[in-house]
Design an enzyme around this catalytic site. Sequence first.
Site, PDB file in Angstrom:
ATOM      1  N   PRO A 147       0.860  -1.254   0.171  1.00  0.00           N
ATOM      2  CA  PRO A 147      -0.039   0.056   0.139  1.00  0.00           C
ATOM      3  C   PRO A 147       0.911   1.220   0.187  1.00  0.00           C
ATOM      4  CG  PRO A 147       0.068  -0.759   2.228  1.00  0.00           C
ATOM      5  CD  PRO A 147       0.971  -1.666   1.426  1.00  0.00           C
TER       6      PRO A 147
ATOM      7  N   LYS B 230       6.738   1.159   1.780  1.00  0.00           N
ATOM      8  CA  LYS B 230       8.233   1.036   1.385  1.00  0.00           C
ATOM      9  C   LYS B 230       8.578   2.105   0.471  1.00  0.00           C
ATOM     10  CE  LYS B 230       8.089  -3.874   2.229  1.00  0.00           C
ATOM     11  NZ  LYS B 230       6.735  -3.999   2.484  1.00  0.00           N
TER      12      LYS B 230
ATOM     13  N   ASP C   4       2.079  -2.017  -9.181  1.00  0.00           N
ATOM     14  CA  ASP C   4       1.503  -3.070  -8.619  1.00  0.00           C
ATOM     15  C   ASP C   4       0.364  -3.721  -9.590  1.00  0.00           C
ATOM     16  OD1 ASP C   4       1.392  -3.951  -5.545  1.00  0.00           O
ATOM     17  OD2 ASP C   4      -0.793  -4.247  -6.656  1.00  0.00           O
TER      18      ASP C   4
ATOM     19  N   ASP D 257       1.705  -6.116 -14.919  1.00  0.00           N
ATOM     20  CA  ASP D 257       2.207  -7.270 -14.288  1.00  0.00           C
ATOM     21  C   ASP D 257       3.847  -7.267 -14.295  1.00  0.00           C
ATOM     22  OD1 ASP D 257       2.727  -9.832 -13.644  1.00  0.00           O
ATOM     23  OD2 ASP D 257       1.560 -10.817 -15.076  1.00  0.00           O
TER      24      ASP D 257
ATOM     25  N   ASP E  72       9.052  -6.824  -3.324  1.00  0.00           N
ATOM     26  CA  ASP E  72       8.288  -7.520  -2.156  1.00  0.00           C
ATOM     27  C   ASP E  72       7.112  -8.499  -2.660  1.00  0.00           C
ATOM     28  OD1 ASP E  72       7.261  -8.028   0.449  1.00  0.00           O
ATOM     29  OD2 ASP E  72       6.503  -6.186   0.869  1.00  0.00           O
TER      30      ASP E  72
ATOM     31  N   CYS F  93       7.119 -12.104   3.158  1.00  0.00           N
ATOM     32  CA  CYS F  93       6.473 -11.924   4.423  1.00  0.00           C
ATOM     33  C   CYS F  93       6.336 -13.437   4.983  1.00  0.00           C
ATOM     34  CB  CYS F  93       5.429 -11.140   4.816  1.00  0.00           C
ATOM     35  SG  CYS F  93       4.204 -11.589   3.754  1.00  0.00           S
TER      36      CYS F  93
END
Length: 627
Positions: free
Chosen positions: A390, A393, A411, A438, A455, A512
């Site tokens: 969102p 970073k 994104d 993409d 990420d 994560c």
Amino acid sequence: MGRKLDPTKKEKRGPGRKARKQKGAETELARFLPAVSDENSKRLSSRARKRAAKRRLGSAEVPKTNKSPEAKPLPGKLPKGAVQTTGKKGPQSLFNAAQGKKRPAPSSDEEEEEEDSEEDDVVNQGDLWGSEDDADMVDDYGADSNSEDEEEDEELLPIERAARKQKVREAAAGVQWSEEETEDEEEEVTPESGPSKEEEADGGLQINVDEEPFVLPPAGEMEQDAQAPDLQRVHKRIQDIVGILRDFGAQREEGRSRSEYLNRLKKDLATYYSYGDFLLGKLMDLFPLSELVEFLEANEVPRPVTLRTNTLKTRRRDLAQALINRGVNLDPLGKWSKTGLVVYDSSVPIGATPEYLAGHYMLQGASSMLPVMALAPQEHERILDMCCAPGGKTSYMAQLMKNTGVILANDANAERLKSVVGNLHRLGVTNTVISHYDGRQFPKVVGGFDRVLLDAPCSGTGVISKDPAVKTNKDEKDILRCAHLQKELLLSAIDSVNATSKTGGYLVYCTCSIMVEENEWVVDYALKKRNVRLVPTGLDFGQEGFTRFRERRFHPSLRSARRFYPHTHNMDGFFIAKFKKFSNSIPQSETDNVLLYCSGWTAVVQSQLIATSTFQVQVILVSQTPN
């Protein structure tokens, strides 16, 4: 006008404590004490000697007048109007009731309480005023107040005398009850006597129960536990099994294998913590047993609320002071962060303060700050954030670059890009371009970046405390699907980096997730397929990446990667690896010739791996001669 009353001066009413200390009962009775031997004096205390003297004087001499100092009631006989109570250690106490409004002389037992801590021969005269039938009342100084009491008694009404009698009886009954209870307690437990045989037996039984070795329950009991589990019982069994597995050779049950204990532990952990069998099995392979329980416990507790100061608009010191003034309890996040703050509690919504709306800070997890710190973006660079939503970073990179250079925030999810736009506007970021592509198409769209941050989307096994649904909704296919997507994105990100950049040529890959399939396995794959190498992340804490995991072996440089866990670092589970690209060329995969022997035929198989990780296999028939 009259005399002014001095409130500091007290009215003198008879001999006080000083007078009694200077000339007490012991001094008065010294002349009547008979000579005793040294041995007896050594054995008897001063109080005991006084009591013995009183008894001797009371039994030997007959009082001739009311003012005789020897007129003391015998220990066995009580004067009229006196109440006998049982002391703490059994002595008799007299409550003599004296009439009249005049304050009586202090009794000898008050002096004795000051001299010694033992309670004996209690004679209270202050509050317990006596009866009309009271006989001779002699104080410690040998003065008889009976005549005065009789005169004052005439002034009292009958109802007042009855009230005083009732008061004396109630006080005497209360003191007697409390002293008897104290005496009973002393008889039950004395300092010298030890615990009773029954207590010893109970204690020994309890010790035997605690030391009884753990025994695996039978299969029928296991089925009952699965239907209606008792969580306290399950938790106790988990602790017992973990303790046995730590020293399996000495504590195991005879005839039981290690696999039986592990299977029982796996079922109990799945029941107690509500995990699926697949994910729990992966975690059991990843952590030692003692660390596994700590990890599962840490996932049941939310991580601390952390925020990052936006240095484009304020300083951390000023922000902290402003939030403290609003009732927020916070501290610096740690020595490793110059902008982070950890919030313990707040009297205002931390996401709706004027400072937040003004863009002075961003709510961001502590682990999400680490990839940007590892990437270390420099001013006037071209940077790609391949999966930016969102926007935490991205805005952190912008403030490190001081709004210079260019950041391309991309994104694949258009809905999530709305939050990116809102956060960047609120935080005052002006050097960022937002795109919706993409990530696997990026080398064709635009390339030549100095640094790239990836990420990657993952299974979320490091943020179970935020999303407990991960415990049960993940299986092997989900992990492999994520791993395949991550490999493709990582190769595209590497191709987007310019190896000839004067200041950059770096890429940071982070997830994560704590699964090896999504971290070390993906990084090891990229090391084989591109001209990159791993470099230190610059983070001085965190655990090293795996170079071997079960049957897999990875590149030794994976020790430079960093792993973060909830139970050790109190932040979300995270994996970070930093690449340095040293060539823009794509290495061609070597052709492997493998001899296959099937159905008596010999064939040569030529296989080639291409960038999309698909296989092109050519089978060339060499001979048809049987082996």
